[in-house]
Design a protein around this motif. Structure first.
Motif, short mmCIF file in Angstrom:
data_model
loop_
_atom_site.label_atom_id
_atom_site.label_comp_id
_atom_site.label_asym_id
_atom_site.label_seq_id
_atom_site.Cartn_x
_atom_site.Cartn_y
_atom_site.Cartn_z
N ILE A 264 0.84 -1.20 0.00
CA ILE A 264 0.00 0.00 0.00
C ILE A 264 0.87 1.26 0.00
O ILE A 264 0.59 2.23 -0.71
CB ILE A 264 -0.95 -0.01 1.21
N GLU A 265 1.95 1.25 0.80
CA GLU A 265 2.85 2.40 0.82
C GLU A 265 3.48 2.64 -0.55
O GLU A 265 3.63 3.78 -0.98
CB GLU A 265 3.95 2.18 1.86
N ASN A 270 3.59 6.13 -5.44
CA ASN A 270 3.61 6.25 -6.89
C ASN A 270 2.29 6.79 -7.45
O ASN A 270 2.10 6.81 -8.66
CB ASN A 270 3.91 4.89 -7.52
N ALA A 271 1.39 7.20 -6.56
CA ALA A 271 0.09 7.70 -7.00
C ALA A 271 0.02 9.21 -6.86
O ALA A 271 0.75 9.82 -6.07
CB ALA A 271 -1.02 7.06 -6.17
N GLU A 272 -0.86 9.80 -7.63
CA GLU A 272 -1.13 11.23 -7.52
C GLU A 272 -2.41 11.38 -6.70
O GLU A 272 -3.52 11.13 -7.19
CB GLU A 272 -1.30 11.85 -8.91
N ILE A 273 -2.27 11.77 -5.45
CA ILE A 273 -3.40 11.86 -4.53
C ILE A 273 -3.57 13.31 -4.09
O ILE A 273 -2.65 13.90 -3.55
CB ILE A 273 -3.18 10.96 -3.30
N ASP A 274 -4.73 13.84 -4.33
CA ASP A 274 -5.03 15.21 -3.91
C ASP A 274 -6.13 15.16 -2.85
O ASP A 274 -7.17 14.53 -3.05
CB ASP A 274 -5.51 16.06 -5.10
N ARG A 275 -5.91 15.81 -1.74
CA ARG A 275 -6.90 15.86 -0.66
C ARG A 275 -7.27 17.32 -0.38
O ARG A 275 -6.40 18.19 -0.43
CB ARG A 275 -6.35 15.26 0.63
N ILE A 276 -8.53 17.56 -0.07
CA ILE A 276 -8.90 18.89 0.37
C ILE A 276 -8.65 19.00 1.87
O ILE A 276 -8.43 17.99 2.55
CB ILE A 276 -10.39 19.20 0.06
N ASP A 277 -8.65 20.19 2.37
CA ASP A 277 -8.53 20.40 3.81
C ASP A 277 -9.86 20.00 4.46
O ASP A 277 -10.89 20.64 4.26
CB ASP A 277 -8.23 21.87 4.09
N LEU A 278 -9.84 18.90 5.22
CA LEU A 278 -11.08 18.38 5.79
C LEU A 278 -11.68 19.31 6.83
O LEU A 278 -12.84 19.12 7.24
CB LEU A 278 -10.84 17.00 6.40
N GLU A 279 -10.93 20.29 7.28
CA GLU A 279 -11.50 21.26 8.21
C GLU A 279 -12.56 22.13 7.54
O GLU A 279 -13.33 22.81 8.21
CB GLU A 279 -10.40 22.13 8.80
N GLU A 280 -12.60 22.08 6.21
CA GLU A 280 -13.63 22.81 5.48
C GLU A 280 -15.00 22.12 5.57
O GLU A 280 -16.01 22.69 5.20
CB GLU A 280 -13.24 22.94 4.01
#
Length: 294
Positions: A264-265, A270-280
């Motif tokens: 998994i690591e 090797n992946a392109e992962i985009d996360r938003i700020d979950l505080e939103e």
């Protein structure tokens, strides 16, 4: 006339859907007899042109809880086919589009099933004898002796009560009798005897107090999250190193889990992962199931 297990199947199917993600892994970890010769593509029923195959039957059977093992296979086969026919009819009767809840649930289910299959493929690889030996030497080194302790304790709610016990024991009161009378812990009935244990078996303040005692000595009051303890040490011994065969299963599971985490690591790196700020996001929204109904 309805099938004798159809109503049970109806209730079970909804619960069983939650287990889909682990099916592949469970199948990989369970030894079974040779499968009977059958064509899984064989059509067992057709509903308004929609085919139901033996593969659908087998997959649904795998999701049912253990209570269904009590039924003979012929009853299960008939009941599962009837259930799949009902599901197909209900599916076909839907007017309009499925709710958003259904759509995203299907997406989550597909994601979980395929992920489970990949997990099983990674974890079913048996570690080599060399890897097992290396893990064994690391966890149970031959040149390191671990001390085990046998102790008894009396658990009370306040420091004052504990100090009164220490005073009584200094006056030659019997420890086991006091434990049976005063201790609020489950070991009180056995005179406070905790049996043999090591450092990893007890919370730190308790174990540190035990390790500082000499056999026969009684501790000062010791506080943990459970209350106040008065402890006496009975004896110590060197813990024996277990044989590799006795811990092989445990080490194998650890190595397989490690292989999965490493896989998994690697995927994440090797992946392109985009996360938003979950505080939103208002975190309470995760319980607003009504937002998915339409």
């Amino acid at each position: 006339m309805s099938h004798p297990i159809k109503s049970l199947l109806t209730a079970a199917c909804a619960t069983a859907m939650l287990a889909h993600g682990a099916l592949a892994q469970d199948a990989a970890e369970t030894e079974t007899d040779a499968a009977p010769d059958a064509d899984v593509g064989q059509v067992v029923a057709t509903v308004n042109g929609t085919e139901i195959t033996l593969a659908h039957v087998i997959a649904l059977r795998a999701t049912l809880p253990q209570q269904y093992n009590q039924f003979p296979p012929n009853l299960l086969l008939q009941g599962i086919v009837d259930q799949l026919i009902q599901h197909t009819l209900l599916n076909q009767s839907l007017e309009g589009e499925p709710s958003l809840r259904s759509q995203v649930s299907i997406e989550n289910e597909e994601r979980a099933i395929i992920a489970g299959e990949v997990m099983a493929g990674v974890m079913q690889q048996a570690p080599s004898d060399e890897d097992l030996q290396a893990a064994y030497e690391e966890q149970y080194p031959a040149d390191v002796q671990e001390t085990e302790y046998r102790a008894s304790h009396i658990l009370v709610e306040t420091e004052e009560e504990a100090q009164e016990l220490v005073t009584a024991l200094e006056g030659d009161a019997d420890f086991a009798a006091l434990a049976r009378e005063k201790s609020t812990g489950p070991s009180g009935a056995s005179g406070g005897d905790l049996g043999w244990f090591g450092a990893s078996d007890m919370v730190a303040p308790f174990f540190d107090a035990v390790a500082a005692l000499e056999p026969g000595e009684v501790s000062d009051p010791v506080e943990t999250q459970f209350g106040w303890h008065v402890i006496t040490l009975a004896e110590t011994r060197n813990k024996e190193r277990p044989a590799l065969e006795t811990v092989r299963e445990e080490l194998t599971a650890q190595l397989q889990q490690g292989a999965l985490e490493a896989h998994i690591e690697s995927l994440e790196s090797n992946a392109e992962i985009d996360r938003i700020d979950l505080e939103e996001i208002d975190p309470t929204v995760i319980d607003a199931l009504e937002l998915l109904e339409n």
